[in-house]
Design a protein around this motif. Sequence first.
Motif, PDB file in Angstrom:
ATOM      1  N   THR A 198      12.628 -46.055  36.459  1.00 32.30           N
ATOM      2  CA  THR A 198      12.604 -45.076  35.369  1.00 32.30           C
ATOM      3  C   THR A 198      12.787 -45.740  34.007  1.00 32.30           C
ATOM      4  O   THR A 198      13.131 -45.084  33.043  1.00 32.30           O
ATOM      5  CB  THR A 198      13.700 -44.007  35.562  1.00 32.30           C
TER       6      THR A 198
ATOM      7  N   ASP B  93      16.436 -46.739  29.857  1.00 29.24           N
ATOM      8  CA  ASP B  93      16.502 -46.047  31.144  1.00 29.24           C
ATOM      9  C   ASP B  93      17.397 -44.825  30.948  1.00 29.24           C
ATOM     10  O   ASP B  93      17.860 -44.578  29.833  1.00 29.24           O
ATOM     11  CB  ASP B  93      16.933 -46.991  32.277  1.00 29.24           C
ATOM     12  N   PRO B  94      17.651 -44.018  31.973  1.00 29.29           N
ATOM     13  CA  PRO B  94      18.428 -42.796  31.770  1.00 29.29           C
ATOM     14  C   PRO B  94      19.833 -43.006  31.213  1.00 29.29           C
ATOM     15  O   PRO B  94      20.404 -42.092  30.615  1.00 29.29           O
ATOM     16  CB  PRO B  94      18.500 -42.177  33.171  1.00 29.29           C
ATOM     17  N   ARG B  95      20.392 -44.189  31.377  1.00 29.19           N
ATOM     18  CA  ARG B  95      21.775 -44.419  30.955  1.00 29.19           C
ATOM     19  C   ARG B  95      21.947 -45.467  29.851  1.00 29.19           C
ATOM     20  O   ARG B  95      22.938 -45.453  29.144  1.00 29.19           O
ATOM     21  CB  ARG B  95      22.604 -44.855  32.159  1.00 29.19           C
TER      22      ARG B  95
ATOM     23  N   GLN C 261      16.027 -40.609  27.032  1.00 26.51           N
ATOM     24  CA  GLN C 261      16.992 -40.732  28.125  1.00 26.51           C
ATOM     25  C   GLN C 261      17.232 -39.383  28.799  1.00 26.51           C
ATOM     26  O   GLN C 261      17.292 -39.298  30.030  1.00 26.51           O
ATOM     27  CB  GLN C 261      18.312 -41.308  27.611  1.00 26.51           C
ATOM     28  N   ARG C 262      17.347 -38.345  28.007  1.00 31.19           N
ATOM     29  CA  ARG C 262      17.544 -36.997  28.561  1.00 31.19           C
ATOM     30  C   ARG C 262      16.339 -36.613  29.425  1.00 31.19           C
ATOM     31  O   ARG C 262      16.485 -36.067  30.518  1.00 31.19           O
ATOM     32  CB  ARG C 262      17.745 -35.986  27.428  1.00 31.19           C
ATOM     33  N   GLU C 263      15.163 -36.912  28.925  1.00 33.10           N
ATOM     34  CA  GLU C 263      13.940 -36.592  29.654  1.00 33.10           C
ATOM     35  C   GLU C 263      13.861 -37.386  30.964  1.00 33.10           C
ATOM     36  O   GLU C 263      13.441 -36.853  31.993  1.00 33.10           O
ATOM     37  CB  GLU C 263      12.734 -36.917  28.765  1.00 33.10           C
ATOM     38  N   LEU C 264      14.282 -38.634  30.946  1.00 29.14           N
ATOM     39  CA  LEU C 264      14.288 -39.446  32.165  1.00 29.14           C
ATOM     40  C   LEU C 264      15.283 -38.903  33.187  1.00 29.14           C
ATOM     41  O   LEU C 264      15.042 -38.958  34.387  1.00 29.14           O
ATOM     42  CB  LEU C 264      14.611 -40.907  31.841  1.00 29.14           C
ATOM     43  N   ARG C 265      16.389 -38.359  32.714  1.00 32.38           N
ATOM     44  CA  ARG C 265      17.396 -37.790  33.621  1.00 32.38           C
ATOM     45  C   ARG C 265      16.980 -36.425  34.150  1.00 32.38           C
ATOM     46  O   ARG C 265      17.121 -36.128  35.336  1.00 32.38           O
ATOM     47  CB  ARG C 265      18.746 -37.641  32.906  1.00 32.38           C
ATOM     48  N   ASP C 266      16.471 -35.559  33.246  1.00 32.37           N
ATOM     49  CA  ASP C 266      16.228 -34.160  33.589  1.00 32.37           C
ATOM     50  C   ASP C 266      14.838 -33.879  34.137  1.00 32.37           C
ATOM     51  O   ASP C 266      14.596 -32.819  34.685  1.00 32.37           O
ATOM     52  CB  ASP C 266      16.462 -33.273  32.359  1.00 32.37           C
TER      53      ASP C 266
END
Length: 163
Positions: free
Chosen positions: A23, A53-55, A127-132
């Motif tokens: 991701t 990445d997400p984090r 990052q939010r988009e990668l997580r959600d």
Amino acid sequence: MGMERRLKVLSMNDGATAMETDTRVKAAFASSDMKHIDQHFGAAESFVVYVIDPREQHLLEAIQFARLEMDGNEDKLAAKISALEGCDVVYCEAVGASAVSQLRAKGIQPIKVGAGTSVSGLIRDLQRELRDGPSAWLARALAGRDPGRNRRFDAMEAEGWSE
């Protein structure tokens, strides 16, 4: 016209980061101060590139070009597109139709944002988009990295599987 300077950030310990490779997104931002989007793609004097990445996010490089006029000269695009090779997305104030088609042909999604948009805010949004859950362009970018991903269906069909 080529680039003038390119600063690449190298990690002293490549194993130190636990970035999620499936991701991870490489994003470029047309920014003269490395903090805000303030340039048109074709006339951009500099880009800052992050891997996200997400984090986590890490500065990867800063690229500077000679000053150019926005005169429709296509030669200026080649150096910029080449410098952004491997990026998934580039954020800028504006981007012309020719640049859009050339960027997309290289797998780079151009995204127009308002002048002064903060780079850190765009990174947080990514990052939010990668997580959600990714938008359509981001899902295509992530899926396009693994062209063999759908070969399993070909193998299943060869084995006699059907719907």
